[in-house]
Design a protein around this motif. Structure first.
Motif, PDB file in Angstrom:
ATOM      1  N   LEU A 151       0.822  -1.203   0.000  1.00 51.69           N
ATOM      2  CA  LEU A 151       0.000   0.000   0.000  1.00 51.69           C
ATOM      3  C   LEU A 151       0.862   1.262   0.000  1.00 51.69           C
ATOM      4  N   ALA A 152       0.360   2.282  -0.690  1.00 52.92           N
ATOM      5  CA  ALA A 152       1.021   3.592  -0.706  1.00 52.92           C
ATOM      6  C   ALA A 152       0.901   4.243   0.667  1.00 52.92           C
ATOM      7  N   PRO A 153       1.824   5.204   0.998  1.00 51.11           N
ATOM      8  CA  PRO A 153       2.884   5.736   0.136  1.00 51.11           C
ATOM      9  C   PRO A 153       4.095   4.819   0.062  1.00 51.11           C
ATOM     10  N   PRO A 154       5.006   5.064  -0.915  1.00 53.05           N
ATOM     11  CA  PRO A 154       4.969   6.143  -1.910  1.00 53.05           C
ATOM     12  C   PRO A 154       3.921   5.890  -2.985  1.00 53.05           C
ATOM     13  N   ARG A 155       3.491   6.960  -3.643  1.00 54.66           N
ATOM     14  CA  ARG A 155       2.473   6.850  -4.682  1.00 54.66           C
ATOM     15  C   ARG A 155       3.142   6.600  -6.032  1.00 54.66           C
ATOM     16  N   LEU A 156       3.499   5.336  -6.220  1.00 53.46           N
ATOM     17  CA  LEU A 156       4.129   4.878  -7.458  1.00 53.46           C
ATOM     18  C   LEU A 156       3.351   3.670  -7.954  1.00 53.46           C
ATOM     19  N   ASN A 157       3.174   3.564  -9.262  1.00 55.35           N
ATOM     20  CA  ASN A 157       2.570   2.353  -9.819  1.00 55.35           C
ATOM     21  C   ASN A 157       3.035   2.160 -11.252  1.00 55.35           C
ATOM     22  N   ASN A 158       2.568   1.075 -11.853  1.00 57.03           N
ATOM     23  CA  ASN A 158       2.850   0.809 -13.265  1.00 57.03           C
ATOM     24  C   ASN A 158       1.553   0.430 -13.955  1.00 57.03           C
ATOM     25  N   CYS A 159       1.649   0.031 -15.201  1.00 57.35           N
ATOM     26  CA  CYS A 159       0.426  -0.176 -15.989  1.00 57.35           C
ATOM     27  C   CYS A 159      -0.454  -1.284 -15.424  1.00 57.35           C
ATOM     28  N   CYS A 160       0.159  -2.418 -15.038  1.00 51.96           N
ATOM     29  CA  CYS A 160      -0.615  -3.560 -14.548  1.00 51.96           C
ATOM     30  C   CYS A 160      -1.290  -3.256 -13.212  1.00 51.96           C
ATOM     31  N   THR A 161      -0.522  -2.653 -12.293  1.00 51.74           N
ATOM     32  CA  THR A 161      -1.076  -2.417 -10.956  1.00 51.74           C
ATOM     33  C   THR A 161      -2.174  -1.359 -10.987  1.00 51.74           C
ATOM     34  N   PHE A 162      -2.054  -0.375 -11.867  1.00 53.77           N
ATOM     35  CA  PHE A 162      -3.128   0.618 -11.976  1.00 53.77           C
ATOM     36  C   PHE A 162      -4.427  -0.029 -12.419  1.00 53.77           C
ATOM     37  N   VAL A 163      -4.369  -0.820 -13.475  1.00 58.65           N
ATOM     38  CA  VAL A 163      -5.584  -1.443 -14.004  1.00 58.65           C
ATOM     39  C   VAL A 163      -6.195  -2.387 -12.978  1.00 58.65           C
ATOM     40  N   GLU A 164      -5.359  -3.202 -12.315  1.00 60.13           N
ATOM     41  CA  GLU A 164      -5.889  -4.117 -11.308  1.00 60.13           C
ATOM     42  C   GLU A 164      -6.529  -3.350 -10.154  1.00 60.13           C
ATOM     43  N   THR A 186      -7.273 -12.482 -19.558  1.00 60.02           N
ATOM     44  CA  THR A 186      -7.812 -13.764 -19.087  1.00 60.02           C
ATOM     45  C   THR A 186      -8.406 -13.619 -17.690  1.00 60.02           C
ATOM     46  N   ALA A 187      -7.704 -12.924 -16.801  1.00 59.21           N
ATOM     47  CA  ALA A 187      -8.196 -12.732 -15.432  1.00 59.21           C
ATOM     48  C   ALA A 187      -9.502 -11.954 -15.425  1.00 59.21           C
ATOM     49  N   ALA A 188      -9.597 -10.916 -16.248  1.00 60.86           N
ATOM     50  CA  ALA A 188     -10.821 -10.108 -16.293  1.00 60.86           C
ATOM     51  C   ALA A 188     -11.999 -10.923 -16.814  1.00 60.86           C
ATOM     52  N   ALA A 229     -19.623 -10.432  -2.215  1.00 66.46           N
ATOM     53  CA  ALA A 229     -19.263 -11.848  -2.286  1.00 66.46           C
ATOM     54  C   ALA A 229     -19.531 -12.455  -3.656  1.00 66.46           C
ATOM     55  N   ALA A 230     -20.340 -11.816  -4.486  1.00 61.90           N
ATOM     56  CA  ALA A 230     -20.608 -12.345  -5.824  1.00 61.90           C
ATOM     57  C   ALA A 230     -19.398 -12.200  -6.736  1.00 61.90           C
ATOM     58  N   PHE A 231     -18.445 -11.365  -6.330  1.00 55.88           N
ATOM     59  CA  PHE A 231     -17.227 -11.180  -7.116  1.00 55.88           C
ATOM     60  C   PHE A 231     -16.057 -11.750  -6.343  1.00 55.88           C
ATOM     61  N   SER A 232     -15.246 -12.580  -6.987  1.00 51.32           N
ATOM     62  CA  SER A 232     -14.138 -13.254  -6.314  1.00 51.32           C
ATOM     63  C   SER A 232     -12.806 -12.845  -6.927  1.00 51.32           C
ATOM     64  N   TRP A 233     -11.838 -12.557  -6.042  1.00 49.64           N
ATOM     65  CA  TRP A 233     -10.477 -12.240  -6.476  1.00 49.64           C
ATOM     66  C   TRP A 233      -9.512 -12.923  -5.516  1.00 49.64           C
ATOM     67  N   ASP A 234      -8.377 -13.356  -6.016  1.00 51.37           N
ATOM     68  CA  ASP A 234      -7.432 -14.053  -5.150  1.00 51.37           C
ATOM     69  C   ASP A 234      -6.016 -13.899  -5.689  1.00 51.37           C
ATOM     70  N   ALA A 235      -5.064 -14.583  -5.051  1.00 51.65           N
ATOM     71  CA  ALA A 235      -3.655 -14.460  -5.423  1.00 51.65           C
ATOM     72  C   ALA A 235      -3.397 -14.956  -6.842  1.00 51.65           C
ATOM     73  N   ARG A 236      -4.137 -15.961  -7.271  1.00 51.27           N
ATOM     74  CA  ARG A 236      -3.943 -16.466  -8.640  1.00 51.27           C
ATOM     75  C   ARG A 236      -4.345 -15.422  -9.665  1.00 51.27           C
ATOM     76  N   ARG A 237      -5.465 -14.749  -9.441  1.00 51.14           N
ATOM     77  CA  ARG A 237      -5.905 -13.685 -10.342  1.00 51.14           C
ATOM     78  C   ARG A 237      -4.892 -12.527 -10.340  1.00 51.14           C
ATOM     79  N   HIS A 238      -4.360 -12.225  -9.145  1.00 47.32           N
ATOM     80  CA  HIS A 238      -3.355 -11.162  -9.044  1.00 47.32           C
ATOM     81  C   HIS A 238      -2.120 -11.512  -9.877  1.00 47.32           C
ATOM     82  N   ARG A 239      -1.678 -12.753  -9.814  1.00 46.78           N
ATOM     83  CA  ARG A 239      -0.510 -13.165 -10.608  1.00 46.78           C
ATOM     84  C   ARG A 239      -0.812 -13.068 -12.101  1.00 46.78           C
ATOM     85  N   GLN A 257       3.045 -18.987 -19.553  1.00 49.02           N
ATOM     86  CA  GLN A 257       2.013 -19.825 -20.158  1.00 49.02           C
ATOM     87  C   GLN A 257       0.920 -18.997 -20.822  1.00 49.02           C
ATOM     88  N   ASP A 258       0.772 -17.735 -20.402  1.00 52.73           N
ATOM     89  CA  ASP A 258      -0.287 -16.880 -20.944  1.00 52.73           C
ATOM     90  C   ASP A 258       0.202 -15.430 -20.926  1.00 52.73           C
TER      91      ASP A 258
END
Length: 295
Positions: free
Chosen positions: A133-146, A184-186, A159-169, A177-178
């Protein structure tokens, strides 16, 4: 010229959640022409062919239909050139869709962010995964979109929406592999529909994973809109190029300079890219149409 596939149904067909007519049907797809998202020939046996169609009249927006059983054909699949006329979906009846205003309301958190390809911090915690978690307020393209999408969809649907470490990776493209795993995650999490091809003009609020070469210089970004008459696209991203040092609109400026909402006449600005230029810059790409409504 862009090419896409269309299924022509002479009569209505039952739609199914999976390419299997033994499963519970989702409803009927009326006679007409439908955009094809995916095809499965001679599946699951040589006796049948299936196609997954964009079906706006069904709550899930897409559905599988059986296009052939042995020698009997129920639909004709053809290739066409140009932009599909039925490409702009409303997502009004989609249970997992979110309001566009919810996404714009979250952009305030990224106003002070700067781009850093190797150091990235999130403005908030995400469900199912530990992120710095910020600070510092730095990010990149992937982390912004996620950060933006997962926050918006998880708050809207709980609870109808699920997110986990696999989706984060997947969002971080952690596996060879992808190479299009953010899309794919979205799609797999229910946030998006996979576009029928990489070349069709993007739907409003499209997630794109592009590569300048195979597989080098990748970039994850959002296209908020496409203006057909000028071919201009409104790109929202975290970047250190094209007039940006942080989160903003490509060619227009950072959020801290131009505001959260893009200029009303963005498509007439010479600095704004065309879809053709996006395609030539990122020849390897995939897009997912995010389920955003009330635009």
């Amino acid at each position: 010229m862009d090419t896409y596939r269309v299924a022509r149904l002479p009569a209505r067909l039952r739609g199914f959640a999976l390419p299997d007519t033994s499963k519970s049907p989702e409803g009927y797809v009326e006679a007409g022409d439908y955009l094809v998202l995916e095809e499965k020939a001679r599946y699951p046996t040589p006796d049948t062919d299936y196609a997954r169609l964009v079906a706006p009249q069904l709550s899930g927006l897409d559905t599988w239909v059986c296009t052939r059983w042995r020698t009997q054909r129920y639909a004709t699949l053809v290739s066409q050139e140009g932009a599909p006329a039925m490409a702009r979906l409303s997502f009004a009846n989609e249970p997992l869709a979110i309001q566009e205003e919810r996404l714009f309301a979250l952009l305030w958190a990224f106003v002070d962010y700067r781009y850093d390809v190797s150091r990235a911090y999130y403005p908030w915690a995400l469900p199912g995964v530990r992120v710095p978690l910020a600070p510092p307020r730095l990010n990149n393209c992937c982390t912004f979109v996620e950060a933006l999408l997962v926050k918006a969809f998880s708050e809207a649907h709980g609870a109808a929406f699920s997110w986990d470490a696999r989706r984060h990776r997947q969002m971080m493209i952690a596996s060879t592999q992808d190479y299009f795993s953010p899309v794919t995650a979205a799609v797999e999490s229910g946030m998006a529909l996979r576009a029928p091809s990489a070349d069709v003009p993007p739907h409003p609020w499209t997630l794109i994973q592009g590569w300048r070469s195979q597989w080098d210089s990748g970039h994850t970004f959002l296209v908020l809109d496409h203006h057909p008459e000028t071919d201009k696209v409104l790109v929202l991203e975290s970047n250190a190029a094209y007039g940006l040092d942080g989160v903003g609109y490509r060619g227009l400026g950072n959020l801290r300079d131009v505001g959260l909402q893009p200029p009303a006449d963005w498509w007439v600005r010479s600095e704004v890219w065309t879809w053709r230029r996006i395609c030539s810059t990122y020849p390897f790409r995939r897009q997912g149409w995010l389920k955003v409504k009330a635009r």
